[in-house]
Scaffold this active site. Sequence first.
Site, PDB file in Angstrom:
ATOM      1  N   ARG A 252      -5.954   1.624   7.612  1.00 25.27           N
ATOM      2  CA  ARG A 252      -5.006   2.250   7.436  1.00 25.27           C
ATOM      3  C   ARG A 252      -5.334   2.755   5.831  1.00 25.27           C
ATOM      4  O   ARG A 252      -6.264   2.514   5.414  1.00 25.27           O
ATOM      5  CB  ARG A 252      -3.754   1.332   6.910  1.00 25.27           C
ATOM      6  CG  ARG A 252      -3.042   0.771   8.236  1.00 25.27           C
ATOM      7  CD  ARG A 252      -1.917   0.000   7.771  1.00 25.27           C
ATOM      8  NE  ARG A 252      -0.858   0.285   7.149  1.00 25.27           N
ATOM      9  CZ  ARG A 252       0.287  -0.587   6.698  1.00 25.27           C
ATOM     10  NH1 ARG A 252       0.357  -1.947   7.070  1.00 25.27           N
ATOM     11  NH2 ARG A 252       1.159   0.016   5.997  1.00 25.27           N
ATOM     12  N   HIS A 253      -4.523   3.706   5.140  1.00 25.69           N
ATOM     13  CA  HIS A 253      -4.798   4.053   3.885  1.00 25.69           C
ATOM     14  C   HIS A 253      -4.721   2.942   2.910  1.00 25.69           C
ATOM     15  O   HIS A 253      -4.087   1.975   3.261  1.00 25.69           O
ATOM     16  CB  HIS A 253      -3.733   4.893   3.557  1.00 25.69           C
ATOM     17  CG  HIS A 253      -2.415   4.688   3.423  1.00 25.69           C
ATOM     18  ND1 HIS A 253      -1.788   3.672   2.702  1.00 25.69           N
ATOM     19  CD2 HIS A 253      -1.391   4.858   4.652  1.00 25.69           C
ATOM     20  CE1 HIS A 253      -0.420   3.503   3.157  1.00 25.69           C
ATOM     21  NE2 HIS A 253      -0.368   4.238   4.409  1.00 25.69           N
ATOM     22  N   ASN A 259       4.494   1.676  -0.468  1.00 28.49           N
ATOM     23  CA  ASN A 259       4.185   0.432  -0.133  1.00 28.49           C
ATOM     24  C   ASN A 259       4.792  -0.584  -1.026  1.00 28.49           C
ATOM     25  O   ASN A 259       5.542  -1.899  -0.718  1.00 28.49           O
ATOM     26  CB  ASN A 259       2.784   0.058   0.438  1.00 28.49           C
ATOM     27  CG  ASN A 259       2.372   0.944   1.556  1.00 28.49           C
ATOM     28  OD1 ASN A 259       1.209   0.970   1.460  1.00 28.49           O
ATOM     29  ND2 ASN A 259       3.217   1.223   2.434  1.00 28.49           N
ATOM     30  N   ARG A 304      -2.155   9.652   0.609  1.00 28.24           N
ATOM     31  CA  ARG A 304      -2.750   8.404   0.750  1.00 28.24           C
ATOM     32  C   ARG A 304      -3.844   8.219   1.542  1.00 28.24           C
ATOM     33  O   ARG A 304      -4.725   7.263   1.137  1.00 28.24           O
ATOM     34  CB  ARG A 304      -1.403   7.435   0.847  1.00 28.24           C
ATOM     35  CG  ARG A 304      -0.682   7.520   2.065  1.00 28.24           C
ATOM     36  CD  ARG A 304       0.564   6.733   2.002  1.00 28.24           C
ATOM     37  NE  ARG A 304       1.419   6.769   3.209  1.00 28.24           N
ATOM     38  CZ  ARG A 304       2.322   7.727   3.536  1.00 28.24           C
ATOM     39  NH1 ARG A 304       2.399   8.687   2.671  1.00 28.24           N
ATOM     40  NH2 ARG A 304       3.027   7.483   4.595  1.00 28.24           N
ATOM     41  N   GLU A 324       1.918   9.954   9.409  1.00 27.76           N
ATOM     42  CA  GLU A 324       2.757   8.875   9.684  1.00 27.76           C
ATOM     43  C   GLU A 324       4.299   9.310  10.459  1.00 27.76           C
ATOM     44  O   GLU A 324       4.528  10.687  10.338  1.00 27.76           O
ATOM     45  CB  GLU A 324       3.175   8.217   8.357  1.00 27.76           C
ATOM     46  CG  GLU A 324       4.096   6.839   8.438  1.00 27.76           C
ATOM     47  CD  GLU A 324       3.449   5.757   9.481  1.00 27.76           C
ATOM     48  OE1 GLU A 324       3.080   6.553  10.718  1.00 27.76           O
ATOM     49  OE2 GLU A 324       3.407   4.728   9.136  1.00 27.76           O
ATOM     50  N   HIS A 389      -2.016   5.962   9.158  1.00 31.83           N
ATOM     51  CA  HIS A 389      -0.993   5.113   8.956  1.00 31.83           C
ATOM     52  C   HIS A 389      -0.577   3.985   9.770  1.00 31.83           C
ATOM     53  O   HIS A 389      -1.068   4.090  11.016  1.00 31.83           O
ATOM     54  CB  HIS A 389       0.229   6.196   8.617  1.00 31.83           C
ATOM     55  CG  HIS A 389      -0.041   7.281   7.907  1.00 31.83           C
ATOM     56  ND1 HIS A 389       0.245   7.345   6.647  1.00 31.83           N
ATOM     57  CD2 HIS A 389      -0.741   8.459   8.116  1.00 31.83           C
ATOM     58  CE1 HIS A 389      -0.294   8.479   5.931  1.00 31.83           C
ATOM     59  NE2 HIS A 389      -0.596   9.159   7.016  1.00 31.83           N
TER      60      HIS A 389
HETATM   61  O1  F6P Z   1       5.925   0.999   5.559  1.00 25.76           O
HETATM   62  C1  F6P Z   1       4.737   1.567   5.799  1.00 25.76           C
HETATM   63  C2  F6P Z   1       5.031   2.556   7.104  1.00 25.76           C
HETATM   64  O2  F6P Z   1       3.876   3.279   7.040  1.00 25.76           O
HETATM   65  C3  F6P Z   1       6.147   3.792   6.754  1.00 25.76           C
HETATM   66  O3  F6P Z   1       5.887   4.636   6.100  1.00 25.76           O
HETATM   67  C4  F6P Z   1       6.495   3.709   8.107  1.00 25.76           C
HETATM   68  O4  F6P Z   1       7.790   4.374   8.302  1.00 25.76           O
HETATM   69  C5  F6P Z   1       6.312   2.531   8.719  1.00 25.76           C
HETATM   70  O5  F6P Z   1       5.351   1.783   8.287  1.00 25.76           O
HETATM   71  C6  F6P Z   1       6.127   2.336  10.114  1.00 25.76           C
HETATM   72  O6  F6P Z   1       6.309   0.931  10.508  1.00 25.76           O
HETATM   73  P1  F6P Z   1       7.882   0.449  11.270  1.00 25.76           P
HETATM   74  O7  F6P Z   1       7.522   1.380  12.448  1.00 25.76           O
HETATM   75  O8  F6P Z   1       7.122  -1.051  11.445  1.00 25.76           O
HETATM   76  O9  F6P Z   1       8.923   0.638  10.400  1.00 25.76           O
END
Ligand code: F6P
Length: 559
Positions: A252-253, A259, A304, A324, A389
Amino acid sequence: MVHFFKIIDRGTNAEGKEQIEVIWVDADEKDQVEDVQICVVMVGLPARGKSLIARKIVNYLKWLSINAKSFNVGTYRRTETPKPGAEFFDTNNTEGERLRRAAAEAAVTDMLQWFSTGGHVGVLDATNSTKSRRKWIKEQCEARGCQVLFVESKCEDDEIIDKNIRSVKVNSPDYKGSDPEEAVRDFMNRIRNYERVYQTIDDDEEKDLTYVKLVDVGTQVVINNIENYLQTRVIYFTMNLHITPRSIWLSRHGESMFNVSGQIGGDADLSPRGMMYAEKLPDLVSKIVPEGTKLKLWTSTMKRTIQTAQFLPYEKKEWKALDELDAGVCDGLTYPQIEAKYPADFKSRDDDKYNYRYRGGESYRDVVIRLEPIIMEMEREDNIMIVTHQAVLRCIYAYFMNIPQHRSPWMAIPLHTVIKLTPGAYGTEMEMFNAGIPAVSTYREKYGSAEMGESEGAASADLSMLADTAKTSQEPDSVPTGPAPVEKLEKAAAKAAAKLGAVGESVGELAHKLEQEIETIEDKVREQKEVIEEAVLKRRRSLEVRGKKDTDGDTLLME
Ligand code: F6P
């Protein structure tokens, strides 16, 4: 050129609107996609990478929601003859011949039975090295209305074969506990026995077969008599595969400013700790990537990931497809804000995270579809490192580790950690390297609190969760019809209880292991149930569609 798209799935989204999933097909293939059942029959001498190809085809199709399963004849043979010597494979050994034939028949019977429950692509993984064997399989399948696609892997390069034997075969269940050099010698003799009877697919005599021949790890490819879209897709995938060993490094970044604040999506910069990870990455990577390895480095187009990869000395490429998951109207919000603003959506997402599509954004299913060309490209490449991501990594990881759809969006992918994947014939090996730089955990469990935050040891909790996922995902695709899941569960319980008495391990530890075993079995039962339900539904729908196709427009003409 005129194309059609065919509806392959239908449902409703979070707003109650109809949602359809379509697949592109050529004009003369439009009627075939939904109903087609294909048996992919592997052909080739031992140590030609057949099991790896078979496994990869199945994982790829399952990842794309196509119901696929591998039937490995060796696994069936092992129930009677777990560790045979080379002489077992001598065609003059009548008992050996009988047992091998029985194993092939059992595998084909199970596969045909599986087709009757709605399976789409079954892969028969064996040498299938004679014309008569291939003829028999074709007859069996066609009698049940299944198309047959032969995939032959030919290789005369001694170096590749030797490498394959040493890296794969000596670790096969056939040689568990044997001296590696003895295993190599025995395996060479086994190959010799096969060579005496092996017949490559004959371009004249077997010209009516549908086949692809991959010569010397795809250096040359011969394709014959392709009948439809799904076959083309399987063939294109196999053409991109290489069976020589390589690894993939994923990260991951580094921790981002979003975050830290708990916001999702966006295009934030790295946090100071994220930047420390970026600075440490070249040193960490140099310790875990063998010296002299040629590595390509891919990132998304977001700040990122680009900032995280900036100090790494490799050829870089940015991919939009690695961005992402798009959170649509929720982009930039925190989970508690989403829960407050869109409570029904928040719950729907937890109910079915794989299929839930953010308003104006994407679902995990959408991400998988846009990642398909990336996966194809990854298969073509050798060693690659990808910095991307959380959601995207879950999808990529699920592809390589064969994680089912109901679990993949819930995997913990820790920050500040490099994951190394090494695909092999019997599964993908996973290793993790944590940089030791603290970071928040962005992991939220199903139906868990929307509140996130930094907890002591968050990263190590995420790390051990991911390690557990890897352990429980590497089961073979098909084993001979054996004890039912419940019986397995009882056996697991008995085994754990015996261990308890015998070695006096801590009750907590064993209870944990048992829980994991139960979870795996439950997952499998759920998966089977889903497959059956889906098959029944699809059949029903397809019958309805066939009855009404001309009037309700299920098959749509597009320019
Ligand atoms: O929180 C970091 C992240 O990369 C968000 O940008 C993204 O929406 C999320 O994780 C994805 O994870 P989840 O599907 O569990 O919400």
